[in-house]
Write an enzyme that holds these catalytic residues in place. Structure first.
Site, mmCIF file in Angstrom:
data_model
loop_
_atom_site.group_PDB
_atom_site.id
_atom_site.type_symbol
_atom_site.label_atom_id
_atom_site.label_comp_id
_atom_site.label_asym_id
_atom_site.label_seq_id
_atom_site.Cartn_x
_atom_site.Cartn_y
_atom_site.Cartn_z
ATOM 1 N N ALA A 92 0.819 -1.216 0.000
ATOM 2 C CA ALA A 92 0.000 0.000 0.000
ATOM 3 C C ALA A 92 0.849 1.261 0.000
ATOM 4 C CB ALA A 92 -0.910 -0.001 1.222
ATOM 5 N N LYS A 93 2.098 1.132 0.429
ATOM 6 C CA LYS A 93 3.036 2.262 0.479
ATOM 7 C C LYS A 93 2.411 3.481 1.141
ATOM 8 C CE LYS A 93 5.880 0.423 -3.208
ATOM 9 N NZ LYS A 93 5.056 -0.653 -3.783
ATOM 10 N N ARG A 94 1.788 3.261 2.289
ATOM 11 C CA ARG A 94 1.192 4.337 3.038
ATOM 12 C C ARG A 94 2.264 5.113 3.812
ATOM 13 N NH1 ARG A 94 -2.222 2.929 -0.168
ATOM 14 N NH2 ARG A 94 -4.389 2.464 0.319
ATOM 15 N N THR A 118 3.431 -2.206 3.437
ATOM 16 C CA THR A 118 4.570 -1.410 2.966
ATOM 17 C C THR A 118 4.307 0.061 3.301
ATOM 18 O OG1 THR A 118 3.588 -1.283 0.751
ATOM 19 C CG2 THR A 118 5.222 -3.005 1.117
#
Lengths: 271, 271
Positions: A92-94, A118
């Site tokens: 999700a690369k939050r 992620t």
């Protein structure tokens, strides 16, 4: 999932394969389009066919988000059908300010029972630590990615000559430990993985970029493996789109098995 | 929305206020909890009460995502009821490799008709440019954020003494322009906004950190305003949680109006 449980699964399956579920509605076999939920049927078949060889699945959240509210229901169903002993990664690369990161953590760890998310490091400590407060859950922090734009900022050297990704590695080690934090370390530069390994000897790396993006699996193992393996190597397109026909499941299985055999040899060699 | 349309609305309303919809289910007035969709009812009332004074709304995506699939339906409904002439910001802080960023762009710009998305720069050019391919849509790139962790990496100086956030500003100006790109520039350090303004004279800034986080509105205007105003100053909690009782809408209106009056004076002073 604990680090020991993950390593035990790696040993049991002789594999450190992560299958990336980049489930693109425009790329799934056309015979699935008449299904009520084509993406779910696609992921189900992929998971069933590859579960013998994979120790992790990584749904790419964007592909589900792009489907609207229905996509989130699909994601939840897909996550639920992944066998419990397999590690799950919400890619999700939050990364946001503290109280917002906390909500993202709850969404992925509580609402959906992912093992890891992620996370992007740009906003610093308070964007990351809320994810570390959940027992047996993991942050996988972007350090050195495998895309073309990774060179824009991640390799910028500071006044002491240290590249940004190394500052990310060093600073973040004071926020978590090798039991709740991993790093994304791209495979496209084998020797750089060795540099990263020197800075973080004990942590697991999630390694994208093998296959379609040109990284070498044997280089990744050579430079990156540690006594607990310390590697989850991701393959997405090479497995899930090995065929765009009715045999896509069988073909995915074959590609996953090929990688597993290669990984088994590398585990024998370096472990 | 075009830059000219945004500026025209700023002039019409004598305001550069962005209302942040950090719609937290644990904080909305308790009488709403019996509603079928409390967050929707809450946001609807806030929007109706503040639309006279706001030129932008910024739903914080995490708060909707935390509600599961239902939250995405709520987000869509909330976005649809924002008057068309008001600028909408999906505060999502996305950023991934190219084909994934493209999907995020589609989710926010096509599935939902947001005018802009906040994007994290760590992964570089191919994580940002897919958002720039949509006509009259905007990327709002994180440059200098207002949270405590912003100092961890954003202020690291390179070998030439240039802080990372400046590299982000400089490099990203070659990817987009002041008609499709804005920057997040935190308000907690007034004089730094002036530094940023020197590097990017024409772009709009989305400025968080006024109010609850301690930034000064007059400093923001003094250091950051340009001939097209160039500022969207966000307030979330100070407006939407001005009261936790049945009068929350009226109280939100009062707080929004207070800020608008102050902004009107600053526009007169500097524009």
């Amino acid at each position: 999932m604990t680090k020991a449980e993950l390593f035990s699964q790696i040993q049991k399956k002789s594999s450190f394969l992560c299958v990336g579920l980049d489930a693109d509605i425009t790329k799934v076999p056309s015979h699935l389009h008449s299904e009520k939920d084509p993406i779910f049927t696609f992921c189900k078949e992929i998971i069933e066919q590859t579960a013998d060889f994979a120790v992790a699945y990584k749904p790419n959240i964007a592909f589900f988000e792009a489907l609207g509210p229905q996509g989130w229901e699909t994601l939840q169903k897909v996550n639920e059908l992944i066998p419990k002993e397999i590690f799950t990664i919400a890619d999700a690369k939050r990364g946001d300010i503290g109280n917002t990161s906390k909500l993202y953590a709850r969404a992925f760890f509580e609402k959906m029972d992912f093992d890891s998310v992620t996370v992007a490091p740009y906003m610093g400590v308070d964007s990351v630590t809320p994810f570390l407060e959940f027992e047996n859950k993991w942050v996988i922090l972007l350090a050195l990615t495998s895309n073309s734009g990774s060179m824009d900022f991640q390799l910028i050297k500071d006044e002491a000559g240290k590249p940004l990704y190394q500052s990310v590695l060093e600073k973040s080690q004071t926020w978590g430990n090798s039991e709740n934090m991993m790093y994304v370390v791209g495979a496209t530069r084998g020797e750089l993985i060795g540099e990263v390994r020197k800075v973080v000897p004990d942590h697991f790396f999630l390694v994208p970029g093998v296959g379609a993006q040109g990284g070498s699996l044997s280089d990744v193992a050579k430079y990156g493996m540690n006594p607990s393996c310390g590697l989850l190597v991701n393959s997405s397109r090479g497995i899930i789109y090995a065929s765009r026909e009715k045999d896509f499941g069988i073909c995915a299985r074959k590609e996953a098995e090929k990688l597993q055999i290669e990984m088994s040899e590398l585990l024998d060699k370096y472990l």
